[in-house]
Design an enzyme around this catalytic site. Structure first.
Site, mmCIF file in Angstrom:
data_model
loop_
_atom_site.group_PDB
_atom_site.id
_atom_site.type_symbol
_atom_site.label_atom_id
_atom_site.label_comp_id
_atom_site.label_asym_id
_atom_site.label_seq_id
_atom_site.Cartn_x
_atom_site.Cartn_y
_atom_site.Cartn_z
ATOM 1 N N LEU A 77 23.265 12.127 70.989
ATOM 2 C CA LEU A 77 23.650 11.042 70.076
ATOM 3 C C LEU A 77 24.791 10.296 70.755
ATOM 4 O O LEU A 77 25.846 10.871 70.981
ATOM 5 C CB LEU A 77 24.161 11.705 68.799
ATOM 6 C CG LEU A 77 24.046 11.055 67.442
ATOM 7 C CD1 LEU A 77 22.631 10.599 67.172
ATOM 8 C CD2 LEU A 77 24.470 12.067 66.372
ATOM 9 N N HIS A 78 24.577 9.057 71.148
ATOM 10 C CA HIS A 78 25.684 8.356 71.802
ATOM 11 C C HIS A 78 25.730 6.858 71.544
ATOM 12 O O HIS A 78 26.689 6.191 71.887
ATOM 13 C CB HIS A 78 25.637 8.577 73.319
ATOM 14 C CG HIS A 78 24.587 7.732 74.001
ATOM 15 N ND1 HIS A 78 23.275 8.081 74.000
ATOM 16 C CD2 HIS A 78 24.669 6.560 74.646
ATOM 17 C CE1 HIS A 78 22.579 7.158 74.645
ATOM 18 N NE2 HIS A 78 23.395 6.211 75.041
#
Ligand code: UD1
Length: 360
Positions: A206-207
C-alpha cells in the site's frame, strides 16, 4: 548508438534490468542516470545488486520533496548531464516524477526521447502518475507501448504515428526470476515475523498517495486488511510507515504482519508462496497475474485492464463498504487460463531494435 536511461524509483529499476541486460549484448553505449528519487537501500540499492544492473554512471541524489520541488530539482540537475552526454536517445521509464523531469530536460535540448511503457491510462486526473504519463507521451518522440490497449490509447490521442508495440519488459524480468526462484537460485524471502511460509498467507502493499495521504481512507484500508481471516504479509513502503506514524495508526495488528519491502526475487518468491495479493501497486497486479495468484486491487481503476479478465484481478475501491470483502480478498485462483497480453518475454530486445531503427 548511445542511449541514456533515466531512472529513479523502484519500479523503474525493475524495468531497467532487462533493458540493461539487452544493451550489454549489443554494440551500444548505455549510460544509466539515477535521479535519487528513491534513496532507501530497500527501494534502490538491492535492485541493482539483486538484478545484476550495472551501477549508475551518474547519481543525482535528488531525494524527497513536493511534486514541484522533486520534479524541478531533477530537471535542473539533468540539464548539464544530458548536455554533456548528447545521446542518440534519452530513454525514460513509466510514470514517476523522474520520468517527467527526464523528458522535459531532453526535449528542451532537442534530444530524441523514447518513453518505455507508453500509453497506459487510468483516466484518473488526480493521480500524479497520470499527469506524468500523459505529459511524457505527448512530449516524447518514440512511444514504446506494452499492450494493444496502450496502443489504442495513444491512437485516440493522435499519437499513433510515434507508437510501436514492443510488449512489456516486466514479463522479461518476472519470468526469468520466477524460473530462478523455482530452481532454488535465490535465498528464501524474509517474510514479516509471524508469517508461516508453509501456511496460507496473503501478500500486501500500500503506497499510493490516493490511499496513504488521507487519514480516514488509510485507516479504513488498514482496518479492512487487519480483519481478514488469513495472515497478511504487509511489505511496507516508507511512505506507508511515515503516514501511519503521522496519523497515529497502528499497522501491526489483527491479520497484519508488517515487514520491510522485499528485493525483486524475494517478492516473486513471496507471491509464489502466497494464496493471493492485495495491493495498490501497478507492477504487483501484473506480477500476481504472471505468477498465477489472484489479486485484489485497492483502487477505483487499473492501467493493466488485461488482468481484470476472468477474475484474476478485482478492483475494490472501498473494502469497508463491500459486503463480501473477506470472500473477495481470499478467493481462490480462477480456473480460467491466462493469456499472454503482455508479450513473450522478449520486449527488451524489441525496444533496442526499435531504437536502432528510429535513430536519427
Ligand atoms: C513513486 C512514484 C509511484 C511509484 C512508486 C513506487 C511518483 C509521483 N510516484 O511513489 O508512481 O509507484 O514511486 O515505489 O513519482 N520515501 C522514503 N525513502 C525513499 C523514497 C521515498 O522514505 O527511498 C518516502 C518519503 O517520505 C517521500 C515519500 O516516501 O516523501 C514519497 O516518495 P516519492 O518518491 O515521492 O513517491 P513514492 O510514493 O515512492
Amino acid at each position: 548508438m548511445k542511449v541514456v536511461s533515466i531512472v529513479g524509483a523502484r519500479p523503474q529499476l525493475v524495468k531497467l534490468a532487462p533493458i540493461a541486460a539487452a544493451f550489454a549484448e549489443r554494440d551500444c553505449r548505455h549510460v544509466i542516470v539515477h535521479t535519487g528519487q528513491h534513496y532507501d537501500v530497500d527501494l534502490s540499492d538491492v535492485f541493482f545488486s539483486g538484478l545484476g544492473i550495472p551501477a549508475p554512471d551518474v547519481h543525482l541524489g535528488i531525494g524527497s520533496g513536493s511534486h514541484g520541488v522533486q520534479t524541478g530539482r531533477t530537471l535542473a540537475a539533468l540539464d548539464p548531464v544530458l548536455d554533456a552526454e548528447r545521446p542518440d536517445w534519452v530513454l525514460v521509464y513509466g510514470d514517476t516524477n523522474s520520468t517527467l523531469a527526464g523528458t522535459l530536460s531532453a526535449v528542451k535540448q532537442h534530444l530524441p526521447v523514447a518513453h518505455l511503457e507508453a500509453g497506459l491510462r487510468s483516466f484518473n486526473r488526480r493521480m500524479p502518475e497520470e499527469h506524468n504519463r500523459v505529459l511524457t507521451d505527448h512530449a516524447a518522440d518514440l512511444l514504446l507501448a506494452p499492450t494493444e490497449e496502450a496502443m489504442r490509447h495513444l491512437a485516440a490521442e493522435g499519437l499513433a504515428a510515434r507508437s510501436t508495440l514492443v510488449g512489456d519488459v516486466m514479463v522479461d524480468i518476472c519470468l526469468r526470476i520466477r524460473d530462478a526462484v523455482e530452481r532454488g537460485d535465490h535465498p528464501r524471502p524474509e517474510l514479516p515475523e509471524g508469517i508461516d511460509p508453509q501456511a496460507p498467507y496473503l501478500v500486501s502493499t500500500l503506497h499510493r498517495a490516493e490511499n496513504t495521504d488521507d487519514p480516514a481512507r488509510l485507516t479504513a484500508l488498514v482496518d479492512a486488511l487487519a480483519d481478514l481471516p488469513v495472515p497478511v504479509a504487509l511489505l511496507a513502503h516508507p511512505r506507508l510507515l511515515a503516514k501511519s506514524e503521522e496519523y497515529g495508526l497502528k499497522l501491526n495488528r489483527g491479520a497484519l504482519h508488517v515487514g520491510r519491502p522485499l528485493p525483486y526475487a524475494g517478492m516473486v518468491a513471496a507471491v509464489l508462496g502466497s494464496v493471493g495479493v492485495v495491493t495498490d501497486s501497478g507492477g504487483l497486479q501484473k506480477e500476481a497475474y504472471l505468477l498465477g495468484r489472484p489479486c485484489t486491487t485497492l483502487r477505483t481503476e487499473s492501467e493493466w485492464i488485461e488482468t481484470l479478465g476472468d477474475d484474476w484481478n478485482r478492483l475494490v475501491p472501498d473494502p469497508h463498504t463491500l459486503a463480501d470483502w473477506v470472500a473477495t480478498a481470499t478467493r481462490p485462483a480462477p480456473e480460467a487460463p491466462r493469456g499472454t497480453p503482455y508479450g513473450d518475454g522478449r520486449a527488451a530486445h524489441r525496444v533496442i531494435e526499435t531504437l536502432l531503427a528510429h535513430q536519427a
